[in-house]
Design a protein around this motif. Structure first.
Motif, PDB file in Angstrom:
ATOM      1  N   TYR A 180       0.859  -1.185   0.000  1.00  0.00           N
ATOM      2  CA  TYR A 180       0.000   0.000   0.000  1.00  0.00           C
ATOM      3  C   TYR A 180       0.900   1.242   0.000  1.00  0.00           C
ATOM      4  CZ  TYR A 180      -3.910  -3.122   1.356  1.00  0.00           C
ATOM      5  OH  TYR A 180      -4.874  -4.115   1.407  1.00  0.00           O
TER       6      TYR A 180
ATOM      7  N   TRP B 152     -12.200   6.720  -7.550  1.00  0.00           N
ATOM      8  CA  TRP B 152     -10.923   6.660  -6.837  1.00  0.00           C
ATOM      9  C   TRP B 152     -11.126   6.081  -5.436  1.00  0.00           C
ATOM     10  CZ3 TRP B 152      -8.281   8.117  -2.516  1.00  0.00           C
ATOM     11  CH2 TRP B 152      -6.891   8.080  -2.578  1.00  0.00           C
TER      12      TRP B 152
ATOM     13  N   THR C 171     -11.720   2.264  -5.626  1.00  0.00           N
ATOM     14  CA  THR C 171     -10.682   1.359  -6.119  1.00  0.00           C
ATOM     15  C   THR C 171      -9.275   1.653  -5.611  1.00  0.00           C
ATOM     16  OG1 THR C 171     -10.323   2.734  -8.097  1.00  0.00           O
ATOM     17  CG2 THR C 171     -11.973   0.964  -8.255  1.00  0.00           C
ATOM     18  N   ARG C 172      -9.027   2.848  -5.037  1.00  0.00           N
ATOM     19  CA  ARG C 172      -7.652   3.201  -4.687  1.00  0.00           C
ATOM     20  C   ARG C 172      -7.462   3.659  -3.239  1.00  0.00           C
ATOM     21  NH1 ARG C 172      -4.693   3.331  -9.462  1.00  0.00           N
ATOM     22  NH2 ARG C 172      -5.966   3.544 -11.338  1.00  0.00           N
TER      23      ARG C 172
ATOM     24  N   ARG D 203      -5.708   1.461  -0.533  1.00  0.00           N
ATOM     25  CA  ARG D 203      -5.455   0.241  -1.284  1.00  0.00           C
ATOM     26  C   ARG D 203      -4.078   0.331  -1.946  1.00  0.00           C
ATOM     27  NH1 ARG D 203      -9.583  -3.306  -2.562  1.00  0.00           N
ATOM     28  NH2 ARG D 203     -11.677  -2.733  -1.866  1.00  0.00           N
TER      29      ARG D 203
ATOM     30  N   GLN E  45      -3.458   0.285  -4.891  1.00  0.00           N
ATOM     31  CA  GLN E  45      -3.572   1.010  -6.170  1.00  0.00           C
ATOM     32  C   GLN E  45      -3.374   2.518  -6.026  1.00  0.00           C
ATOM     33  OE1 GLN E  45      -5.540  -1.648  -5.239  1.00  0.00           O
ATOM     34  NE2 GLN E  45      -4.406  -2.974  -6.659  1.00  0.00           N
ATOM     35  N   ASP E  46      -3.238   3.021  -4.802  1.00  0.00           N
ATOM     36  CA  ASP E  46      -2.821   4.416  -4.604  1.00  0.00           C
ATOM     37  C   ASP E  46      -1.301   4.450  -4.732  1.00  0.00           C
ATOM     38  OD1 ASP E  46      -2.402   7.051  -3.917  1.00  0.00           O
ATOM     39  OD2 ASP E  46      -2.910   6.785  -1.789  1.00  0.00           O
TER      40      ASP E  46
ATOM     41  N   GLN F 291      -0.993   5.714 -10.967  1.00  0.00           N
ATOM     42  CA  GLN F 291      -2.394   6.085 -11.104  1.00  0.00           C
ATOM     43  C   GLN F 291      -2.550   7.370 -11.916  1.00  0.00           C
ATOM     44  OE1 GLN F 291      -4.161   7.400  -7.263  1.00  0.00           O
ATOM     45  NE2 GLN F 291      -2.052   7.339  -6.518  1.00  0.00           N
TER      46      GLN F 291
END
Length: 502
Positions: free
Chosen positions: A302, A449, A452-453, A456, A458-459, A463
């Protein structure tokens, strides 16, 4: 060289950082600092981790290079927090309902506590919204509640207290999927509680407290004769819910304990005015992130790029731009630790400040910022409560940015970031959120955002980003800092503000 970096990142489960044109040199320099703080080598900057310590050293070195003075303990840039970390280890933890397994961190997560029993069990008792009047006979049972966020229903604290008063041994709350302004996120990264070393135990530490994924509700109440879909439909609408008992919940919990330390990074740009230099403006952002956690799409790191490495990087960038040249007031640059674990660093600093607390006249906090769509509207915390809001309006108007109060107070964003401990001490403070209008493309991007982020893996550095919006906010922050730090009058609470101290 770039190909080798790409392959190394791919092997680690990460895509390489973006290579894209920047709109200007200042934004490029800011993003370079962001990359340093949120790259994989920083390991997500979790409190008490080597990655966090490396990041703290980088920030301190950047502050020193920019000409700031140490403002921590013992002539250093650091203020050390002594903390206790209690973790429920996934390995060794087994949860079930009538023998049917529940997936820890996927189906439900639990609050870690030093006093939590290693083994416990009890009948699941669904009690609707879990007001005191709904409890009935719950002694020795584990209460299952529908966790609506609608006003007028029991709060989490009220639900827990009602269950404890009735003799229940636990409370599990169904995360309400209808709370679409900030929907529940699964899996949970981990189950950890980090507290100050000298924190006193609280009455609920021996209770089993947790959150249930709505997708696991059918398993939780199987055999009760109740329809889980109907419960979700009625609960999401705030309509009356039944009370009933279901199966037997059993838990074997593996706990680990650690004593850890983590540092706030504090640096001062001394003021130049013979009188105003004794007043201090704090500029803050949080350096910590989540670190390693439950994998999402195969990624367990993360990084916390926007939350909040990018805005510690903005503190670094402002310091670099000033190159030791002070404002009329002194400005304290604060990269706080432990925000993600409960605003620990800011709370510690405001309780044990390294400068006289009466000298601190404002905090401008950088968090909750997502530069992912054009910036023409800012949500501003405590906008109408102090003269800081007037300065925000003035600077924003010059940059053609509209401002507004929080349109979604039910999210409690005001109390969830590091400006809040300052406000609790009676110090005017503010923070910002990139704003959007209902039904706009910006709202769709923002909601996506968070879905999904936010919190998570994915941040991360790959991105999407709106470079023009990022640069525009950075300039807004530079100008706001100058206006507040150079103004003839210090920020003050306005008459009637709920946060003004008598």
């Amino acid at each position: 060289m770039f190909v080798s970096l790409f392959l190394a990142a791919a092997a680690a489960g990460h895509r390489p950082p973006r290579v894209a044109p920047m709109p200007d040199r200042d934004t490029a320099a800011w993003w370079q600092a962001t990359q340093q703080l949120s790259g994989d080598d920083m390991e997500g900057r979790d409190v008490g981790s080597p990655g966090y310590d490396r990041a703290a050293q980088l920030v301190a070195a950047a502050f020193a290079k920019a000409g700031l003075k140490p403002a921590g303990e013992n002539g250093s840039f650091f203020q050390t927090l002594k903390l206790t970390d209690v973790t429920i280890d996934k390995e060794g933890t087994h949860l079930a309902i009538d023998g049917r397994p529940l997936r820890f961190l996927q189906d439900l997560t639990l609050r870690a506590s030093s006093d939590l029993p290693a083994e416990l069990g009890g009948t699941i008792a669904f009690r609707g919204y879990c007001g005191r009047e709904a409890m009935g006979d719950v002694k020795g049972k584990i209460i299952l509640c529908y966790g609506t966020r609608k006003p007028g229903f029991p709060t989490p604290a009220e639900r827990t207290e009602a269950a404890r008063a009735g003799g229940a041994i636990g409370v599990l709350t169904i995360a309400d999927p209808s709370f679409t302004v900030e929907p529940p996120r699964w899996p949970a990264a981990y189950a950890r509680t980090v507290t100050f070393e000298d924190a006193k135990p609280v009455a609920v530490d021996r209770m089993l407290l947790g959150t249930v994924n709505v997708d696991a509700l059918a398993n939780m109440i199987e055999g009760s004769g109740r329809d889980p879909a109907a419960i979700v439909t009625e609960g999401s609408a705030g309509r009356p819910l039944p009370s009933f008992d279901a199966g037997r919940f059993t838990a074997r919990i593996a706990l680990s304990h650690r004593a850890i330390r983590s540092d706030n990074v504090l640096a001062m740009l001394p003021g130049t005015d013979p009188v105003l230099k004794d007043e201090v403006i704090v500029l803050s952002a949080h350096l910590d992130g989540y670190g390693f956690g439950e994998p999402v799409d195969g990624d367990a790191l993360y990084n916390g790029a926007f939350d909040d490495a990018a805005y510690v990087a903005l503190l670094e960038r402002l310091a670099e731009r000033r190159a030791g040249k002070g404002y009329r007031r002194s400005v304290l640059f604060a990269a706080f630790t432990g925000e993600e674990k409960g605003l620990l660093g800011a709370t510690y600093f405001t309780s044990r400040p390294t400068v006289p607390i009466r000298a601190i006249v404002a905090d401008i906090n950088l968090d909750q910022l997502r530069p992912i769509f054009p910036l023409d509207l800012l949500t501003v915390h405590a906008l109408n409560d102090s003269t800081l809001g007037d300065a925000v309006r003035d600077v924003a108007a010059r940059q053609k940015i509209a401002v507004r109060i929080d349109p979604e107070p039910e999210r409690n964003l005001l109390t969830r970031a590091d400006h809040w401990p300052f406000i609790r001490k009676g110090i005017p403070a503010t923070g910002f959120v990139f704003g959007y209008r209902p039904g706009s493309p910006a709202e769709k991007i923002y909601r996506g955002w968070y879905d999904t982020r936010y919190h998570r893996p994915q941040d991360d550095l790959t991105q999407p980003i709106d470079w023009a919006a990022a640069g525009k906010f950075n300039r807004f922050f530079y100008d706001l800092t100058a206006q507040v730090a150079d103004a003839p009058d210090r920020p003050r609470w306005k008459p009637g503000s709920a946060y003004a101290k008598p």
